[in-house]
Design a protein around this motif. Sequence first.
Motif, short mmCIF file in Angstrom:
data_model
loop_
_atom_site.label_atom_id
_atom_site.label_comp_id
_atom_site.label_asym_id
_atom_site.label_seq_id
_atom_site.Cartn_x
_atom_site.Cartn_y
_atom_site.Cartn_z
N TYR A 590 0.83 -1.21 0.00
CA TYR A 590 0.00 0.00 0.00
C TYR A 590 0.87 1.26 0.00
CZ TYR A 590 -3.94 3.04 1.23
OH TYR A 590 -4.90 4.02 1.24
N ALA A 591 1.91 1.25 0.81
CA ALA A 591 2.79 2.43 0.92
C ALA A 591 3.47 2.72 -0.42
CB ALA A 591 3.83 2.19 2.00
N LYS A 592 3.70 1.64 -1.21
CA LYS A 592 4.41 1.82 -2.49
C LYS A 592 3.45 2.14 -3.65
CE LYS A 592 6.76 -2.17 -2.01
NZ LYS A 592 7.55 -3.29 -2.45
N ALA A 593 2.15 1.91 -3.41
CA ALA A 593 1.18 2.02 -4.52
C ALA A 593 0.59 3.41 -4.67
CB ALA A 593 0.08 0.98 -4.33
N LYS A 594 1.27 4.41 -4.17
CA LYS A 594 0.82 5.81 -4.25
C LYS A 594 -0.66 5.95 -3.83
CE LYS A 594 4.01 8.12 -7.19
NZ LYS A 594 4.28 8.71 -8.46
N PRO A 595 -0.96 5.74 -2.56
CA PRO A 595 -2.36 5.84 -2.14
C PRO A 595 -2.88 7.28 -2.22
CG PRO A 595 -0.94 5.54 -0.24
CD PRO A 595 -0.05 5.44 -1.44
N CYS A 596 -4.19 7.42 -2.41
CA CYS A 596 -4.80 8.76 -2.41
C CYS A 596 -6.15 8.71 -1.70
CB CYS A 596 -4.94 9.28 -3.84
SG CYS A 596 -6.18 8.40 -4.77
N ILE A 597 -6.70 9.88 -1.45
CA ILE A 597 -7.98 9.96 -0.73
C ILE A 597 -9.11 10.25 -1.72
CG2 ILE A 597 -9.22 11.15 1.13
CD1 ILE A 597 -6.45 11.97 2.22
N LEU A 598 -10.24 9.57 -1.52
CA LEU A 598 -11.42 9.82 -2.36
C LEU A 598 -12.51 10.47 -1.53
CD1 LEU A 598 -11.71 6.33 -4.12
CD2 LEU A 598 -10.63 8.38 -5.03
N GLU A 599 -13.32 11.30 -2.15
CA GLU A 599 -14.43 11.92 -1.41
C GLU A 599 -15.72 11.76 -2.21
OE1 GLU A 599 -13.95 16.14 -1.04
OE2 GLU A 599 -13.31 16.36 -3.11
N PRO A 600 -16.89 11.75 -1.51
CA PRO A 600 -18.15 11.61 -2.24
C PRO A 600 -18.46 12.88 -3.04
CG PRO A 600 -18.51 11.49 0.15
CD PRO A 600 -17.07 11.79 -0.05
N ILE A 601 -18.80 12.69 -4.30
CA ILE A 601 -19.19 13.80 -5.16
C ILE A 601 -20.70 13.71 -5.37
CG2 ILE A 601 -18.86 14.89 -7.44
CD1 ILE A 601 -16.23 14.80 -6.01
N MET A 602 -21.39 14.82 -5.19
CA MET A 602 -22.84 14.81 -5.28
C MET A 602 -23.29 15.44 -6.61
SD MET A 602 -23.25 13.55 -2.32
CE MET A 602 -24.97 13.59 -1.82
N LYS A 603 -24.42 14.91 -7.10
CA LYS A 603 -25.02 15.54 -8.27
C LYS A 603 -26.01 16.57 -7.74
CE LYS A 603 -27.76 14.36 -12.21
NZ LYS A 603 -28.74 13.42 -12.66
N VAL A 604 -25.74 17.82 -8.01
CA VAL A 604 -26.55 18.90 -7.43
C VAL A 604 -27.35 19.58 -8.54
CG1 VAL A 604 -26.43 21.09 -6.17
CG2 VAL A 604 -24.80 19.28 -5.65
N SER A 605 -28.62 19.84 -8.25
CA SER A 605 -29.45 20.55 -9.21
C SER A 605 -30.07 21.75 -8.50
CB SER A 605 -30.53 19.59 -9.71
OG SER A 605 -31.44 20.28 -10.50
#
Length: 697
Positions: A590-605
């Motif tokens: 995991y440390a070598k696999a360039k981890p990143c953070i994901l966040e929830p994206i909402m569809k807004v109208s």
Amino acid sequence: MGIDITKMRNIGISAHIDSGKTTLSERILFYTNKIHAIHEVKGKDGVGATMDHMELERERGITIQSAATQVTWKGYTINLIDTPGHVDFTIEVERSLRVLDGAILVLCAVGGVQSQSITVDRQLKRYHVPRIAFVNKCDRTGANPFKVRMQLREKLGLNAVLLQIPIGLEDKLEGLVDLISQKAVYFDGDQGTQVRYAEIPAHLQADAAKYREELLDALSMFNDELAELYLGGEEIPEELIHATIRKATIAEQFVPVMMGSAYKNKGVQLLLDGVTRYLPDPTEVKNYALDLDNNEAQVELKADENLPTVALGFKLEDGQYGQLTYVRIYQGAIKKGDELYNSRARKRFKVGRLVRMHANHMEDINEGAPGDIVALFGIDCASGDTFCSPSINYAMTSMYVPEPVISLAITPKDKKSADQMSKALNRFTKEDPTFQAYVDPESNQTIIKGMGELHLEVYIERMRREYKCEVETGMPQVAYRETITQRAEFNYTHKKQTGGSGQYGRVAGYMEPLEDKDYEFVDMIKGGAIPNEFIPSCDKGFREAMKRGTLIGFPIVGVRCVINDGQSHPVDSSDIAFQLAAIGAFREGYAKAKPCILEPIMKVSVEGPTEFQGNIFASINQRRGIITSSTEEGTYCRVEAEVPLSEMFGYSTVLRSLTQGKAEFTMEFLKYGKVPSSISETLIKEYEEKRKKEQQK
């Protein structure tokens, strides 16, 4: 049993907020003699649109008083099922739609097709629910049912065809012209109870002929006999027209457009005729279950009372006599004293009390027929459970439940509230699987999780109203995820000698990013480098390691773990040793696999007056949003965008102040997206500080 299934309709009323759903439901109950007086909705005429919205949210089905009400109209039994309005209640909306055979899509003659109409229509399409469109509020200033019909075609892609045209519009609305019977229809009496048929007024005859022509032209595509008569210029029997509309509507290739004004008591009886004529009975709808004993193979259900029973519990309600479970019977029958099997809980139970719900009372019955909607008393179950005969093991819905995206800490204000809070949470989590609650072992706080800010707000409001439970809320927390961005190798040996037998295991292989799935385990071990009995231990170890990422402590998703080498020891290798070796290997990779953070994206109208369009754009840009489309219609505009959930907290207040309270927005979860590096660094820093504090304690 006394019920003819072909004369039964299970329908729901779906609508955009403030399009008159409650007023229409009230009129339906009145004209079917379910209630004897009409009560008006507060905040009518758009004065209190927001109030009306909250009323609907909090007291859904206020005039219907229950989730499923049975009414009769001209010998037909109609089960009216309450469908919740807001997109945050995804699971509940979809489960309600699951049990419908047909729907009335209510639209406002002024507002037309709005953002929520699009959402509702998309859900109806997903569940293949045939529908009738009802253009309500034809008495309002600016009403234009012809424009709404065009919007149904252009925005929703429906083959929408008028069955009626109005006689007068706005405050001059007098009645309707029925294009099939070629008669003018008036609704006389104080409450429009006397339906009077007359000749079409002279000034409307040309229009009526034109739209009838359009209707027959559209129908000629679905019936050869009708097409021949139409092309030959011969008289077409009314019954043939009705039968063709019914056939095309059930096939979801045609949407009859009816109209009127529920508030002015015009057009509702004709709509009820339309429901019985054009919407399907339970035998005409294809329903499927999944056979759990046969690898979830799809099985078609038949509305035959002699076949084994399959029923879906779609709604729970806590009443004074205990839990009431609303059930739709798809196949077979449910009799008092029957033994049924809950396929999720894998438990058998006996049917005690069986009731049918009416507007304001319930009736004890001995048997429920296929296609019917009944309620069971005192059954321990959750919303969405399937009940079947013990001889089969079917599930009506897939077990997949979307993961909540937002969490909030709540603390009861006093002891009484604490008791009530646990009761409320127990009930809400049972009713709605997307609403979860747990006690955080580190902070000892109660955390609630849901699909959006409003979702949680409504539940807190319900605790206050229904359980008299006052709670204090903390800051909302976004459900982040971690993932990897590149392939990385691992080769880890777990070795421990603590007197007696030791622990030994070596796991080698690689991990790589995986799209569309959270996790996949691939075993490519050859020659028994890791003995077969320890392969599942490696899988278990990887799963354990994925529960908590090392960047900010949130779960890891989108990883394929492949093992291709390893080593064991004849004495010291064990299940636990390989689990620990897999955890170590995962962390190394995991440390070598360039981890990143994901966040929830909402569809807004966002919808609001055009004069505020600039402010709406600016408010979305400030929130790291990406505007995907923007449309203008008269004085109103609609802006669609993708915005990270973490930026949407408190947006309703901001939007209100930017637009003088004239704009409103809806949002629903769309996907997980990568967090920009500047924010990612802040999150990592905050997490490290939090950990330090915890370690010092």
